[in-house]
Design a protein around this motif. Structure first.
Motif, PDB file in Angstrom:
ATOM      1  N   VAL A 158       0.855  -1.197   0.000  1.00 21.37           N
ATOM      2  CA  VAL A 158       0.000   0.000   0.000  1.00 21.37           C
ATOM      3  C   VAL A 158       0.889   1.246   0.000  1.00 21.37           C
ATOM      4  N   PRO A 159       0.866   2.047  -1.083  1.00 23.52           N
ATOM      5  CA  PRO A 159       1.744   3.231  -1.157  1.00 23.52           C
ATOM      6  C   PRO A 159       1.528   4.219  -0.022  1.00 23.52           C
ATOM      7  N   ALA A 160       0.256   4.429   0.378  1.00 23.95           N
ATOM      8  CA  ALA A 160      -0.019   5.387   1.450  1.00 23.95           C
ATOM      9  C   ALA A 160       0.631   4.969   2.757  1.00 23.95           C
ATOM     10  N   LEU A 161       0.609   3.666   3.042  1.00 23.92           N
ATOM     11  CA  LEU A 161       1.240   3.172   4.259  1.00 23.92           C
ATOM     12  C   LEU A 161       2.766   3.299   4.180  1.00 23.92           C
ATOM     13  N   SER A 189       3.745   6.888   4.795  1.00 21.25           N
ATOM     14  CA  SER A 189       3.510   7.287   6.186  1.00 21.25           C
ATOM     15  C   SER A 189       4.525   6.686   7.148  1.00 21.25           C
ATOM     16  N   ASN A 190       5.261   5.682   6.718  1.00 18.34           N
ATOM     17  CA  ASN A 190       6.219   5.040   7.607  1.00 18.34           C
ATOM     18  C   ASN A 190       7.672   5.325   7.224  1.00 18.34           C
ATOM     19  N   LEU A 191       7.879   6.272   6.316  1.00 23.21           N
ATOM     20  CA  LEU A 191       9.237   6.682   5.986  1.00 23.21           C
ATOM     21  C   LEU A 191       9.825   7.501   7.131  1.00 23.21           C
ATOM     22  N   PRO A 192      11.133   7.471   7.334  1.00 22.27           N
ATOM     23  CA  PRO A 192      11.741   8.397   8.306  1.00 22.27           C
ATOM     24  C   PRO A 192      11.494   9.834   7.849  1.00 22.27           C
ATOM     25  N   GLU A 193      11.096  10.691   8.770  1.00 18.79           N
ATOM     26  CA  GLU A 193      10.629  12.029   8.389  1.00 18.79           C
ATOM     27  C   GLU A 193      11.150  13.062   9.381  1.00 18.79           C
ATOM     28  N   VAL A 194      11.506  14.237   8.881  1.00 19.58           N
ATOM     29  CA  VAL A 194      11.921  15.347   9.719  1.00 19.58           C
ATOM     30  C   VAL A 194      11.111  16.589   9.331  1.00 19.58           C
ATOM     31  N   ILE A 195      10.590  17.264  10.331  1.00 18.34           N
ATOM     32  CA  ILE A 195       9.822  18.493  10.129  1.00 18.34           C
ATOM     33  C   ILE A 195      10.633  19.625  10.753  1.00 18.34           C
ATOM     34  N   ILE A 196      11.162  20.506   9.915  1.00 12.24           N
ATOM     35  CA  ILE A 196      11.969  21.636  10.381  1.00 12.24           C
ATOM     36  C   ILE A 196      11.262  22.913   9.944  1.00 12.24           C
ATOM     37  N   GLY A 197      10.745  23.648  10.900  1.00 12.75           N
ATOM     38  CA  GLY A 197       9.999  24.834  10.522  1.00 12.75           C
ATOM     39  C   GLY A 197       9.829  25.812  11.655  1.00 12.75           C
ATOM     40  N   SER A 198       8.816  26.651  11.496  1.00  9.27           N
ATOM     41  CA  SER A 198       8.480  27.673  12.474  1.00  9.27           C
ATOM     42  C   SER A 198       6.968  27.755  12.568  1.00  9.27           C
ATOM     43  N   PHE A 199       6.481  28.275  13.692  1.00 14.04           N
ATOM     44  CA  PHE A 199       5.049  28.483  13.797  1.00 14.04           C
ATOM     45  C   PHE A 199       4.765  29.716  14.653  1.00 14.04           C
ATOM     46  N   TYR A 200       3.561  30.249  14.476  1.00 14.33           N
ATOM     47  CA  TYR A 200       3.112  31.420  15.226  1.00 14.33           C
ATOM     48  C   TYR A 200       1.676  31.178  15.677  1.00 14.33           C
ATOM     49  N   ASN A 201       1.380  31.521  16.928  1.00 11.91           N
ATOM     50  CA  ASN A 201       0.044  31.353  17.479  1.00 11.91           C
ATOM     51  C   ASN A 201      -0.418  32.660  18.107  1.00 11.91           C
ATOM     52  N   TYR A 223       3.690  20.792  -0.516  1.00  7.34           N
ATOM     53  CA  TYR A 223       4.283  21.058  -1.837  1.00  7.34           C
ATOM     54  C   TYR A 223       5.704  20.494  -1.848  1.00  7.34           C
ATOM     55  N   GLY A 224       6.347  20.574  -2.991  1.00  8.21           N
ATOM     56  CA  GLY A 224       7.748  20.181  -3.091  1.00  8.21           C
ATOM     57  C   GLY A 224       7.972  18.729  -2.738  1.00  8.21           C
ATOM     58  N   ASN A 225       8.559  18.485  -1.578  1.00  5.90           N
ATOM     59  CA  ASN A 225       8.944  17.139  -1.161  1.00  5.90           C
ATOM     60  C   ASN A 225       7.814  16.373  -0.479  1.00  5.90           C
ATOM     61  N   SER A 226       6.607  16.982  -0.387  1.00  4.67           N
ATOM     62  CA  SER A 226       5.477  16.335   0.297  1.00  4.67           C
ATOM     63  C   SER A 226       4.252  16.312  -0.594  1.00  4.67           C
ATOM     64  N   LEU A 227       3.559  15.164  -0.581  1.00  4.48           N
ATOM     65  CA  LEU A 227       2.292  15.056  -1.294  1.00  4.48           C
ATOM     66  C   LEU A 227       1.115  15.437  -0.407  1.00  4.48           C
ATOM     67  N   PHE A 228       1.275  15.235   0.900  1.00  2.00           N
ATOM     68  CA  PHE A 228       0.228  15.598   1.848  1.00  2.00           C
ATOM     69  C   PHE A 228       0.891  15.995   3.163  1.00  2.00           C
ATOM     70  N   LEU A 229       0.109  16.553   4.070  1.00  2.07           N
ATOM     71  CA  LEU A 229       0.659  16.970   5.353  1.00  2.07           C
ATOM     72  C   LEU A 229       1.226  15.776   6.110  1.00  2.07           C
ATOM     73  N   PRO A 230       2.278  15.987   6.906  1.00  6.43           N
ATOM     74  CA  PRO A 230       2.782  14.902   7.754  1.00  6.43           C
ATOM     75  C   PRO A 230       1.679  14.397   8.682  1.00  6.43           C
ATOM     76  N   PHE A 231       1.799  13.126   9.055  1.00  2.72           N
ATOM     77  CA  PHE A 231       0.766  12.508   9.876  1.00  2.72           C
ATOM     78  C   PHE A 231       0.470  13.329  11.126  1.00  2.72           C
ATOM     79  N   SER A 232       1.515  13.823  11.811  1.00  2.39           N
ATOM     80  CA  SER A 232       1.321  14.561  13.060  1.00  2.39           C
ATOM     81  C   SER A 232       0.751  15.953  12.838  1.00  2.39           C
ATOM     82  N   ARG A 233       0.731  16.435  11.597  1.00  2.00           N
ATOM     83  CA  ARG A 233       0.213  17.779  11.313  1.00  2.00           C
ATOM     84  C   ARG A 233      -1.133  17.745  10.585  1.00  2.00           C
ATOM     85  N   GLN A 234      -1.646  16.546  10.298  1.00  2.00           N
ATOM     86  CA  GLN A 234      -2.904  16.459   9.575  1.00  2.00           C
ATOM     87  C   GLN A 234      -4.072  16.918  10.453  1.00  2.00           C
ATOM     88  N   PHE A 235      -5.105  17.427   9.820  1.00  2.00           N
ATOM     89  CA  PHE A 235      -6.319  17.814  10.534  1.00  2.00           C
ATOM     90  C   PHE A 235      -7.160  16.573  10.805  1.00  2.00           C
TER      91      PHE A 235
END
Length: 587
Positions: free
Chosen positions: A412-415, A418-430, A510-522
């Motif tokens: 299953v491609p989606a699985l 979702s199980n690839l090693p992943e790094v999220i490097i960014g910033s956020f504002y609240n 966009y770019g290196n991602s087809l969809f939001l990372p699992f931990s960032r999905q709504f």
């Protein structure tokens, strides 16, 4: 006995005075502008019960024709009163007379004068009267200062000196009128024999200096900053006349600060059951050092974990457990490469966080999460709060696949993604806003977030094909995400509310991602979302999960979210409340 616990004793008829109640009805109506109202009462006895009957003749309501101050505009306090904005007045022309508005206007004037240096002024120094001789059910309202007002109340006060006692205790209270043994830093006196807190941290909390005009705003801000440093158990201040007591013009200010225990440890343990047939336990231990480097810095170390198991035949070997640790260093100030001007309302906080978490699903996989975060939090006012994280890094890997799950991951491609090693490097504002008054008839709450990942990396290393760009041996996520939570609650009556909520979320991978990372999905569903649906049971939109995905990958999320809730809340009996609600939404 039990009667006192669950019931209420009978009210004796002799304790009810219908005449007194009738007089109260008349006074209440007059206070609300219904002058010349009449009320009377009597009672009827039938066997063992007394019925109280009241007859009320409501007069015509009176409205305000004009509102004026009678004051010497050449005096110092007269000039300051005339400068108070009239637009915010509680007594408005055309409005119905209400004694509560008269009292509120006196308090508003008192607050404005307190912020102009009049420390000894009080609302009780204002006299109000009405002229109801107009023929059209209108009246004129007048305010003036009472003749017996103390001289000190009409004189502005300046700050003569500020003294801090950072190790105050009732057991051995230090002398606060002697300067012996004190040091002076930035014109502030400090008596500190223990030296547990450095002087820079102490004086940073004081938002004014000697020579400045007294203001209630500066007084409250300073108290608030001391309390929110997290070091002190009690904070108390005292103002004393300096010099001439008949014509006082300056104040000596004393702050008495009682410290909390420097180190504390806290533990929690609990058990739970779930609707999916799992039962388990959880626990955590927190250790805190409130003043690690004598500047109010807090070191917080946390250990936590849980496990769950099931006796159901299909889930007997599907045990799950997770554990983790967090280490935080929190500064009660901005820690940045450049200077940032602080808002005076409360001390800002800078946090550095390191964390690790392991999640083991026995029949599926093991996930490892590593986290680093650097964020700044500050309050612009009591109603507005900001959080900015210039650097936020989450690194996760999936290992220890079960043989059955490994076959599915390969098929299953989606699985697989979702199980690839992943790094999220960014910033956020609240940004968070809530209505200052919780007793208001209209309460507004807003929470907005902006989150972006790998924008700089994406510029330096553009990838034509998703999931090919790597950083630290993991695929970096690229996305921009916006979400907002808006709530509006309207008071319809006593303990009756109409609460509404709108949640909107938009993600742009966009770019290196087809969809939001699992931990960032709504996600959607659950008791605090769309009731009647379990968490992650809905969505994502038109996409339907296959039977295999539903079995092994039930956590469904999405890149977009819309949720609408409206709820009528009403009392049922005593403290028991009820609600009628409608929910709608999807991801």
């Amino acid at each position: 006995g039990w009667g006192k616990r669950i019931g209420q004793g009978p009210v004796q008829g002799t304790s009810v005075s219908t005449k007194a109640n009738a007089r109260n009805f008349g006074k209440y109506l007059a206070n609300k502008g219904y002058f010349r109202s009449k009320a009377s009462g009597d009672s009827v006895v039938k066997r063992y019960k007394v019925t109280a009957r009241y007859k009320v003749q409501v007069g015509m309501p009176y409205h305000i024709n004009s509102f004026n101050w009678i004051i010497d505009s050449a005096s110092e306090i007269g000039k300051d009163i005339t400068k108070i904005p009239a637009k915010q007045s509680y007594v408005k022309k055309g409005g119905q007379f209400d004694l509560d508005n008269i009292k509120a206007e006196r308090s508003r004037v008192d607050l404005a004068l307190k912020n102009k240096g009049y420390y000894y002024f009080s609302p009780e120094h204002i006299k109000a009267w009405v002229d109801s001789t107009n023929q059209n059910n209108t009246l004129n309202v007048f305010f003036k200062l009472k003749p017996e007002i103390p001289v000190a109340a009409v004189i502005r006060q300046n700050i003569h000196s500020i003294t801090l006692f950072p190790n105050y205790t009732l057991v051995y209270p230090p002398p606060d009128t002697s300067r012996q043994g004190m040091i002076q830093v930035d014109s502030i006196y400090i008596r500190d024999t223990v030296k547990a807190i450095n002087t820079a941290t102490l004086i940073r909390s004081v938002t004014y200096r000697p020579g400045e005009l007294y203001t209630l705003r500066a007084q409250n801000r300073t108290l608030n900053r001391f309390i929110n440093t997290g070091i002190y158990k009690f904070v108390k201040n005292r103002y004393e006349i300096n010099g001439d007591t008949l014509l006082p013009r300056s104040l000596d200010v004393y702050y008495y600060l009682t410290q909390l225990p420097r180190k504390t440890i806290q533990a929690e343990i609990g058990a739970f059951t779930k609707s999916n047939s799992f039962t388990g336990a959880q626990g955590s231990v927190n250790w805190r050092n409130r003043n690690a480097f004598k500047g109010g810095e807090q070191i917080i170390f946390k250990l936590y974990g849980s496990f769950e198991t099931s006796t159901a035949d299909s889930l007997k070997k599907h045990n799950n457990f997770h554990y983790g640790t967090e280490l935080s260093l929190v500064f009660p100030r901005f820690v940045t490469p450049f200077n940032i001007k602080e808002a005076h309302y409360a001390p800002p906080k800078t946090r550095f966080l390191l964390g690790y978490e392991l999640l083991r699903r026995q029949l599926l996989y093991t996930k490892n999460y590593f986290r680093f975060q650097y964020d700044l939090t500050w309050k612009e006012s009591a109603a507005k709060e900001h959080t900015l994280s210039p650097v936020s890094i989450t690194y996760n890997t999936t290992t220890a696949f079960s043989p059955e799950y490994k076959i599915l991951v390969d098929q299953v491609p989606a699985l697989k993604i979702s199980n690839l090693p992943e790094v999220i490097i960014g910033s956020f504002y609240n940004y968070t806003y809530h209505s200052p008054g919780t007793r208001s008839n209209n309460i507004i709450y807003f929470n907005g977030n902006f989150d972006a990942s790998a924008n700089i990396i994406g510029l330096l290393n553009k990838t034509p094909v998703p999931y090919t760009g790597k950083f630290l041996s993991a695929y970096y996520a690229q996305y921009v995400k916006l979400d907002a939570d808006f709530r509006y609650s309207m008071k319809l009556g006593t303990d009756l509310y109409l609460a509404n909520r709108v949640l909107i979320g938009i993600g742009f991978p966009y770019g290196n991602s087809l969809f939001l990372p699992f931990s960032r999905q709504f996600i959607i569903g659950g008791a605090n979302s769309l009731r009647g649906f379990q968490v992650r049971q809905l969505g994502p939109g038109r996409v339907k999960a296959s039977a295999i995905q539903q079995l092994y990958y039930p956590q469904v999320g999405g890149d977009y979210k819309l949720e609408l809730n409206t709820e009528l809340r009403f009392p049922l009996y005593a403290r028991l409340k009820g609600a009628l609600f409608v929910d709608a939404g999807n991801v």
